[in-house]
Scaffold this motif. Structure first.
Motif, PDB file in Angstrom:
ATOM      1  N   PRO A   1       0.891  -1.233  -0.031  1.00 52.71           N
ATOM      2  CA  PRO A   1       0.000  -0.067   0.141  1.00 52.71           C
ATOM      3  C   PRO A   1       0.963   1.320   0.018  1.00 52.71           C
ATOM      4  N   GLY A   2       0.223   2.163  -0.708  1.00 54.26           N
ATOM      5  CA  GLY A   2       0.812   3.595  -0.632  1.00 54.26           C
ATOM      6  C   GLY A   2       2.014   3.837  -1.353  1.00 54.26           C
ATOM      7  N   VAL A   3       2.364   2.931  -2.109  1.00 56.88           N
ATOM      8  CA  VAL A   3       3.680   3.096  -3.080  1.00 56.88           C
ATOM      9  C   VAL A   3       3.413   3.104  -4.439  1.00 56.88           C
ATOM     10  N   GLY A   4       4.222   3.580  -5.193  1.00 60.95           N
ATOM     11  CA  GLY A   4       3.985   3.165  -6.810  1.00 60.95           C
ATOM     12  C   GLY A   4       4.965   2.502  -7.425  1.00 60.95           C
ATOM     13  N   HIS A   5       5.709   3.217  -8.273  1.00 61.60           N
ATOM     14  CA  HIS A   5       6.546   2.355  -9.302  1.00 61.60           C
ATOM     15  C   HIS A   5       7.980   2.290  -8.733  1.00 61.60           C
ATOM     16  N   LEU A   6       8.147   2.629  -7.345  1.00 64.24           N
ATOM     17  CA  LEU A   6       9.253   2.737  -6.918  1.00 64.24           C
ATOM     18  C   LEU A   6       9.448   1.948  -5.688  1.00 64.24           C
ATOM     19  N   ILE A   7       8.847   0.570  -5.483  1.00 65.77           N
ATOM     20  CA  ILE A   7       9.037  -0.244  -4.665  1.00 65.77           C
ATOM     21  C   ILE A   7      10.334  -0.218  -3.996  1.00 65.77           C
ATOM     22  N   HIS A   8      11.193  -0.436  -4.768  1.00 67.95           N
ATOM     23  CA  HIS A   8      12.838  -0.807  -4.522  1.00 67.95           C
ATOM     24  C   HIS A   8      13.334   0.258  -3.740  1.00 67.95           C
ATOM     25  N   TYR A   9      12.855   1.419  -3.890  1.00 66.17           N
ATOM     26  CA  TYR A   9      13.250   2.636  -3.152  1.00 66.17           C
ATOM     27  C   TYR A   9      12.688   2.906  -2.091  1.00 66.17           C
ATOM     28  N   GLU A  10      11.231   3.073  -2.192  1.00 60.53           N
ATOM     29  CA  GLU A  10      10.625   3.501  -1.091  1.00 60.53           C
ATOM     30  C   GLU A  10       9.937   2.614  -0.130  1.00 60.53           C
ATOM     31  N   THR A  11       9.859   1.219  -0.423  1.00 62.31           N
ATOM     32  CA  THR A  11       9.357   0.082   0.661  1.00 62.31           C
ATOM     33  C   THR A  11      10.082  -1.161   0.362  1.00 62.31           C
ATOM     34  N   PRO A  12      11.442  -0.967   0.501  1.00 63.50           N
ATOM     35  CA  PRO A  12      12.033  -2.294   0.355  1.00 63.50           C
ATOM     36  C   PRO A  12      12.083  -3.427   1.633  1.00 63.50           C
ATOM     37  N   GLU A  13      11.639  -2.637   2.806  1.00 61.63           N
ATOM     38  CA  GLU A  13      11.195  -3.871   3.873  1.00 61.63           C
ATOM     39  C   GLU A  13      10.274  -4.717   3.522  1.00 61.63           C
ATOM     40  N   PRO A  14       9.006  -4.103   3.046  1.00 64.67           N
ATOM     41  CA  PRO A  14       7.918  -5.158   2.910  1.00 64.67           C
ATOM     42  C   PRO A  14       8.060  -5.899   1.796  1.00 64.67           C
ATOM     43  N   ALA A  15       8.947  -5.386   0.710  1.00 63.86           N
ATOM     44  CA  ALA A  15       9.344  -6.210  -0.622  1.00 63.86           C
ATOM     45  C   ALA A  15       9.920  -7.279  -0.217  1.00 63.86           C
ATOM     46  N   ALA A  16      11.349  -7.035   0.821  1.00 62.51           N
ATOM     47  CA  ALA A  16      12.132  -8.089   1.024  1.00 62.51           C
ATOM     48  C   ALA A  16      11.404  -9.289   2.068  1.00 62.51           C
ATOM     49  N   ARG A  17      10.552  -8.768   2.790  1.00 62.43           N
ATOM     50  CA  ARG A  17       9.584  -9.775   3.609  1.00 62.43           C
ATOM     51  C   ARG A  17       8.875 -10.848   2.814  1.00 62.43           C
ATOM     52  N   SER A  18       8.137 -10.163   1.496  1.00 64.16           N
ATOM     53  CA  SER A  18       7.724 -10.931   0.771  1.00 64.16           C
ATOM     54  C   SER A  18       8.416 -11.904   0.070  1.00 64.16           C
ATOM     55  N   ILE A  19       9.685 -11.464  -0.366  1.00 62.64           N
ATOM     56  CA  ILE A  19      10.482 -12.265  -1.201  1.00 62.64           C
ATOM     57  C   ILE A  19      10.956 -13.372  -0.366  1.00 62.64           C
ATOM     58  N   ARG A  20      11.379 -13.176   1.132  1.00 65.84           N
ATOM     59  CA  ARG A  20      11.715 -14.371   2.065  1.00 65.84           C
ATOM     60  C   ARG A  20      10.644 -15.160   1.958  1.00 65.84           C
ATOM     61  N   SER A  21       9.576 -14.649   2.631  1.00 60.33           N
ATOM     62  CA  SER A  21       8.471 -15.484   2.715  1.00 60.33           C
ATOM     63  C   SER A  21       8.226 -16.451   1.441  1.00 60.33           C
ATOM     64  N   PHE A  22       8.151 -15.830   0.437  1.00 59.28           N
ATOM     65  CA  PHE A  22       7.793 -16.659  -0.871  1.00 59.28           C
ATOM     66  C   PHE A  22       9.120 -17.816  -1.178  1.00 59.28           C
ATOM     67  N   LEU A  23      10.334 -17.350  -0.840  1.00 57.44           N
ATOM     68  CA  LEU A  23      11.166 -18.288  -1.016  1.00 57.44           C
ATOM     69  C   LEU A  23      11.312 -19.653  -0.094  1.00 57.44           C
ATOM     70  N   GLU A  24      10.678 -19.102   1.182  1.00 59.49           N
ATOM     71  CA  GLU A  24      10.687 -20.211   2.351  1.00 59.49           C
ATOM     72  C   GLU A  24       9.512 -21.237   1.696  1.00 59.49           C
ATOM     73  N   ASP A  25       8.595 -20.872   1.238  1.00 55.23           N
ATOM     74  CA  ASP A  25       7.628 -21.602   0.562  1.00 55.23           C
ATOM     75  C   ASP A  25       7.968 -22.379  -0.764  1.00 55.23           C
ATOM     76  N   HIS A  26       9.120 -22.075  -1.368  1.00 54.79           N
ATOM     77  CA  HIS A  26       9.364 -22.542  -2.612  1.00 54.79           C
ATOM     78  C   HIS A  26      11.063 -22.863  -2.403  1.00 54.79           C
ATOM     79  N   PRO A  27      11.435 -23.726  -1.509  1.00 47.40           N
ATOM     80  CA  PRO A  27      12.983 -24.017  -1.549  1.00 47.40           C
ATOM     81  C   PRO A  27      13.694 -24.526  -2.737  1.00 47.40           C
ATOM     82  N   ALA A  28      14.898 -24.520  -2.711  1.00 39.79           N
ATOM     83  CA  ALA A  28      15.546 -24.799  -3.836  1.00 39.79           C
ATOM     84  C   ALA A  28      15.338 -26.493  -4.072  1.00 39.79           C
TER      85      ALA A  28
END
Length: 309
Positions: free
Chosen positions: A282-309
């Protein structure tokens, strides 16, 4: 391959000194281009440590994803500057097309020995390149993460008029006499207008950081022709056209207020994916990587935990 010192300094308030300490820079020859890339090592590597290959967006370079990398200290991130951008040279022959950048990913992975357990992450234009690469090379990586994915045709819908104006801008920049063309394409005023339009945060300090990043790196392109070719590629393709061929887990990380990759298109794209997951910040546009890196990283980590190598 030549190893050098870590990349340029960045604002300490927004990127930790720890990231610089675990980051090394190197170059490698790929398809006739000298490609610069940065590797962010994990703080504590284990046999289960994931490696993420990061593909940045149009007119960006690896700097744009550093705040996300900073939030993933348990992972290894490999971040090249795409040929024609940042510190990487342009392709010596042939157009800077989506297909050509896909071949670059394959050659770059081969040069670095990155195997099929590599996670592929693309931002914006990088999402188009990454998705088309996976569609053409279904067993090359797994899984796929797309941040601010370009989910629909850029020349259609409400943003079509602005896209056509941008097409004219890049064509004019390529055709004017070189000094005038470069002055237009690298105009600090135009770069600032682009930056202001994309930034949604109300934090003045963070906005200044974002504007500073765009001012420092948004005009680091190899030449006008490669820039026009890459821009043409960025508005001529999209992720949805290959969504049905992405037969692997795919995470979409979208911005609620994204005016370039709009939220309704993200929902339609998610519905087209055989195995897709959509996270909306929420609250962010096309600059997730600059403005909201923390929730983006949490989503990435959770996703990779659900899909291990």
């Amino acid at each position: 391959m030549k190893t050098t010192s870590p990349g340029q300094s960045t604002a300490p308030a927004y990127i930790s000194p720890d990231l610089a300490a675990r980051t090394t820079a190197a170059t490698v020859e790929v398809d006739g281009a000298t490609v610069a890339y940065w590797t962010c090592a994990p703080l504590h590597a284990t046999p289960d440590t994931r490696t993420i290959l990061v593909i940045h967006g149009f007119r960006g370079d690896h700097h744009g994803l550093l705040r996300v990398a900073d939030q993933l200290p348990d992972m290894r991130l490999v971040m090249p500057d795409l040929p024609g951008f940042g510190s990487s040279g342009a392709f010596r022959s042939g157009a800077h097309s989506v297909e050509r950048y896909g071949r670059f990913i394959a050659d770059f992975m081969a040069a670095l020995g990155l195997g099929p357990d590599t996670v592929l992450l693309g931002h914006s234009f990088g999402s188009i390149i990454a998705a088309h690469f996976v569609a053409a090379n279904p067993d090359a990586v797994s899984p796929l993460i797309l941040i601010n994915p370009i989910a629909a045709p850029a020349l259609e819908g409400p943003k079509g008029i602005m896209t056509r104006l941008a097409v004219l801008y890049y064509r004019l920049g390529a055709r004017l006499p070189r000094p005038l063309g470069l002055a237009l394409l690298r105009s600090p005023l135009i770069v600032r207008v682009m930056s202001e339009a994309m930034a949604k945060t109300k934090d003045s300090s963070l906005r200044n950081f974002i504007h500073g990043q765009h001012h420092a790196y948004f005009s680091a392109f190899a030449n006008r022709d490669s820039l026009l070719e890459a821009f043409t590629a960025s508005v001529s393709s999209h992720v949805a056209e290959v969504a049905g061929s992405l037969n692997l887990p795919v995470l979409l990380v979208a911005g609620e207020k994204d005016e370039i990759a709009m939220l309704p298109d993200q929902h339609r794209l998610a519905a087209l994916l055989p195995d897709g997951q959509l996270t909306v910040i929420p609250g962010v546009g096309h600059l997730i990587h600059y403005e909201t890196p923390e929730p983006a990283a949490r989503s990435i980590r959770s996703f990779l935990e659900d899909h291990p190598a």
